[in-house]
Scaffold this motif. Structure first.
Motif, PDB file in Angstrom:
ATOM      1  N   ARG A  31       0.858  -1.181   0.000  1.00 60.10           N
ATOM      2  CA  ARG A  31       0.000   0.000   0.000  1.00 60.10           C
ATOM      3  C   ARG A  31       0.900   1.239   0.000  1.00 60.10           C
ATOM      4  N   LEU A  32       0.678   2.111  -0.963  1.00 59.14           N
ATOM      5  CA  LEU A  32       1.431   3.363  -1.037  1.00 59.14           C
ATOM      6  C   LEU A  32       0.939   4.329   0.041  1.00 59.14           C
ATOM      7  N   PRO A  33       1.731   5.342   0.383  1.00 55.79           N
ATOM      8  CA  PRO A  33       1.274   6.331   1.364  1.00 55.79           C
ATOM      9  C   PRO A  33      -0.048   6.997   0.982  1.00 55.79           C
ATOM     10  N   SER A  34      -0.363   7.042  -0.313  1.00 59.24           N
ATOM     11  CA  SER A  34      -1.627   7.619  -0.777  1.00 59.24           C
ATOM     12  C   SER A  34      -2.818   6.717  -0.452  1.00 59.24           C
ATOM     13  N   GLY A  35      -2.537   5.457  -0.063  1.00 57.11           N
ATOM     14  CA  GLY A  35      -3.599   4.497   0.213  1.00 57.11           C
ATOM     15  C   GLY A  35      -3.830   3.520  -0.918  1.00 57.11           C
ATOM     16  N   GLU A  36      -3.292   3.816  -2.096  1.00 57.69           N
ATOM     17  CA  GLU A  36      -3.450   2.944  -3.260  1.00 57.69           C
ATOM     18  C   GLU A  36      -2.695   1.636  -3.049  1.00 57.69           C
ATOM     19  N   ILE A  37      -3.310   0.526  -3.405  1.00 56.72           N
ATOM     20  CA  ILE A  37      -2.667  -0.777  -3.307  1.00 56.72           C
ATOM     21  C   ILE A  37      -2.082  -1.131  -4.664  1.00 56.72           C
ATOM     22  N   ARG A  38      -0.819  -1.561  -4.651  1.00 55.39           N
ATOM     23  CA  ARG A  38      -0.125  -1.941  -5.881  1.00 55.39           C
ATOM     24  C   ARG A  38       0.204  -3.429  -5.809  1.00 55.39           C
TER      25      ARG A  38
END
Length: 121
Positions: A31-38
């Motif tokens: 999970r990126l700091p933006s909340g997006e899961i990669r």
């Protein structure tokens, strides 16, 4: 395209690596700091290291002597074997490869369906 429900959303933490499997293929989620899961392929494109043992960090750079700036915090995946670093945003290496190899992480599309993480292959 196939959709695979691989884990619950709350199992994927910022700055951490979570390995899941689709069939026999390892996939690493972060999970990126933006909340997006990669989601990326679970093996390093350099020599096949298991990326679940890698770490998530950022980059350092400088425009002036004796000054370092930290950037891309929580968006860089470092391979545990040779330290190759890749962007979790686009899969590209953070520095040009000195061996002339065209390396990049395999990226997968991720969807959130309720409390489930779905990887599209």
């Amino acid at each position: 395209m196939a959709r695979h429900s691989v884990c619950k959303v709350d199992e994927v933490a910022i700055g951490a690596l979570t390995e899941v499997k689709i069939g026999r293929s390892p996939i690493v989620l972060s999970r990126l700091p933006s909340g997006e899961i990669r989601a990326v392929g679970g093996r390093c494109p350099h020599q096949g290291a298991a990326l679940r043992h890698g770490c998530v960090s950022g980059t350092t750079g400088s425009d002036r002597p004796n000054e370092l700036t930290y950037g891309c915090e929580g968006e860089i995946l470092r391979c545990p074997w040779h330290g190759f670093e890749f962007s979790l945003r686009d899969g590209l290496p953070t520095t040009p490869d000195s061996e002339g190899l065209a390396l990049r992480l395999r990226l997968y599309e991720v969807e959130v369906d309720g409390d489930q993480v779905v990887v599209v292959t």
